[in-house]
Design an enzyme around this catalytic site. Structure first.
Site, PDB file in Angstrom:
ATOM      1  N   SER A   1       0.821  -1.219   0.000  1.00 49.98           N
ATOM      2  CA  SER A   1       0.000   0.000   0.000  1.00 49.98           C
ATOM      3  C   SER A   1       0.855   1.269   0.000  1.00 49.98           C
ATOM      4  CB  SER A   1      -0.902   0.026   1.235  1.00 49.98           C
ATOM      5  OG  SER A   1      -1.697  -1.121   1.271  1.00 49.98           O
TER       6      SER A   1
ATOM      7  N   ASP B   1      -3.243 -13.987  -0.851  1.00 49.58           N
ATOM      8  CA  ASP B   1      -4.218 -15.088  -0.685  1.00 49.58           C
ATOM      9  C   ASP B   1      -3.890 -15.870   0.590  1.00 49.58           C
ATOM     10  OD1 ASP B   1      -5.703 -14.534  -2.944  1.00 49.58           O
ATOM     11  OD2 ASP B   1      -4.672 -15.991  -4.215  1.00 49.58           O
TER      12      ASP B   1
ATOM     13  N   GLY C   1      -1.961 -14.734   3.018  1.00 48.07           N
ATOM     14  CA  GLY C   1      -2.054 -13.778   4.130  1.00 48.07           C
ATOM     15  C   GLY C   1      -3.471 -13.700   4.674  1.00 48.07           C
TER      16      GLY C   1
ATOM     17  N   GLY D   1     -21.231  -5.704  30.351  1.00 48.26           N
ATOM     18  CA  GLY D   1     -21.851  -4.450  30.793  1.00 48.26           C
ATOM     19  C   GLY D   1     -20.799  -3.363  31.001  1.00 48.26           C
TER      20      GLY D   1
ATOM     21  N   GLU E   1      -5.000  -6.400   4.714  1.00 44.93           N
ATOM     22  CA  GLU E   1      -4.861  -7.535   3.774  1.00 44.93           C
ATOM     23  C   GLU E   1      -6.123  -7.704   2.910  1.00 44.93           C
ATOM     24  OE1 GLU E   1      -2.462 -10.822   4.853  1.00 44.93           O
ATOM     25  OE2 GLU E   1      -1.513  -9.734   6.498  1.00 44.93           O
ATOM     26  N   GLY E   2      -6.717  -6.559   2.582  1.00 41.10           N
ATOM     27  CA  GLY E   2      -7.923  -6.535   1.757  1.00 41.10           C
ATOM     28  C   GLY E   2      -9.155  -6.334   2.616  1.00 41.10           C
TER      29      GLY E   2
END
Ligand code: CAA
Length: 379
Positions: free
Chosen positions: A126, A240, A242, A339, A363-364
């Site tokens: 990325s 894939d 990952g 709670g 990872e997508g």
């Protein structure tokens, strides 16, 4: 069809569970608060053989199957998802890529030390302007003489601060779209490679996430992973696997949430009886357990297909979307069952809830997993 774990897989599960419960649990909340990398636990994971589980023994790995690997990542993440992701990234995004696509020289030089846990790896796809649309990356690698010169910035790099070796995707032919991308193995010490600021995150705060920059970073031709212009497919195939690892992380968070909520509901009394005796609470547990079981079976199916050298992109995407949404659901329900107590740092479920969200993103994203599944169904 056999739904039983093998004796070896049961032993691996027991080893991982004992390590997670006896060692990782001790400082999980403190590391989360301090945003502190689990360096001692990563060292121990190397000694236990958890850092290169599926790597062939020839290169220092455990030669284990993918199901064993998911068992370990689940057990780690049941206690601490930060430790789970450090293990997952090193195994499936770095070691896998190096073993599947690397030259013998790359395997000897980089895979070996990563597989034995002596070194740590990171995967860099990325960028500031390219997330889901991975092929729109701007980083370039220009061949000048016998070296490639890399320029660009990579974002959201898990393990990035503490890693030694980085798999970097870059355009060797910026005019060719995804068919112009290549992958390089870059060492942290290469001139022109800089690790940027650590991100301040909602969850998995004990794992480090950074950006890295490449400024005229010279990388020798021997460090090209696979062939030039095959980089997008290498990255997709690596992801894939990952996605199976992140499924395991998500299932670990969900299971940890269920276990913590069950314990709480048996002890906490309201209206004169334990919470666990109320049907409204039992129904929550039923939904949590059903979704966890379904997601785990999908994950095992994807892992099994990978081990049997079958195509598993779709199953990995299905497992990830099911597991990550189960992690968010189960951890949110666990907080609800606790709670007011669940909303405080006195109990681990608030950490599980914060940690769960990232599994729907990295990872997508869930949207990308649905895109992968939907395209396969309709084309
Ligand atoms: N395996 C092999 N090849 C694949 C593939 C796969 N899983 N997926 C796609 N390809 C191939 C296609 O067959 C196609 O090949 P041809 O050109 O020969 O036909 C080529 O790659 C391009 O495929 P698409 O046309 O499908 O490409 P696209 O641009 O439409 O994008 C996408 C596809 C699925 C959206 C992809 O970009 C994607 O997965 N995006 C998400 C990226 C992602 O997961 N990022 C996470 C970053 S890693 C991370 O999170 C870091 C961390 O540290 C944890």
């Amino acid at each position: 069809m056999d739904f039983m774990l093998t004796e070896e897989q049961k032993l691996i599960q027991q080893t991982a569970r004992e390590f997670a419960e006896n060692e990782v649990a001790k400082d999980a909340a403190e590391r989360d608060q301090k945003e502190e990398f689990p360096a001692a636990h990563v060292k121990k994971m190397g000694e236990l053989g958890f850092m290169g589980m599926m790597v062939s023994p020839e290169y220092g790995g455990g030669g284990m199957d993918t199901i064993s690997y998911t068992i370990v990542v689940e057990e780690l993440s049941r206690i601490d998802a930060s430790v789970g992701v450090v293990c997952s990234v090193n195994n499936s995004l770095v070691c896998y890529g190096l073993e599947a696509f690397g030259s013998e020289e790359i395997k000897q030089k980089y895979l070996m030390p990563l597989a034995i846990g002596e070194k740590l790896g990171a995967f860099c796809l990325s960028e500031p302007g390219s997330g889901s649309d991975a092929s729109s990356m701007k980083t370039t690698a220009e061949l000048r003489g016998d070296h490639y010169v890399l320029n660009g910035t990579k974002n959201w790099i898990t393990n990035g601060k503490n890693a030694d070796y980085y798999l970097i995707t870059a355009h060797t032919d910026p005019t060719a779209g995804n068919r112009g991308i290549s992958v390089f193995v870059v060492e942290k010490t290469f001139p022109g490679f800089t690790v940027g600021q650590k991100e301040r995150k909602l969850g998995i705060r004990s794992s480090d996430t950074v950006s890295v920059t490449l400024d005229e970073c010279r990388v020798s031709q021997e460090n090209l992973l696979g062939e030039e212009r095959q980089g997008f497919k290498i990255a997709m195939k690596t992801l894939d696997g990952g996605r199976i690892g992140i499924s395991a992380q998500a299932i670990g968070i969900a299971q940890g949430s269920l276990d913590a909520a069950l314990q709480y509901a048996r002890e906490r009394k309201q209206f004169g009886k334990p919470l666990a005796d109320f049907q409204a609470i039992q129904f929550k547990f039923a939904d949590m357990a059903t979704r966890i079981n379904a997601a785990r079976l999908l994950m095992y199916q994807a892992a099994w297909k990978k081990d049997h050298k079958m195509s598993y992109s779709i199953e990995a995407a299905m497992a990830k979307v099911a597991a990550s949404e189960t992690a968010v659901f189960a951890s949110t329900e666990a907080v609800q069952i606790h709670g007011g107590n669940g909303y405080t740092k006195d109990y681990p479920v608030e950490r599980f809830m914060r940690d769960s969200k990232i599994t729907e993103i990295y990872e997508g994203t869930s949207e990308i997993q649905r895109l992968v599944i939907g395209r396969a169904l309709t084309h």
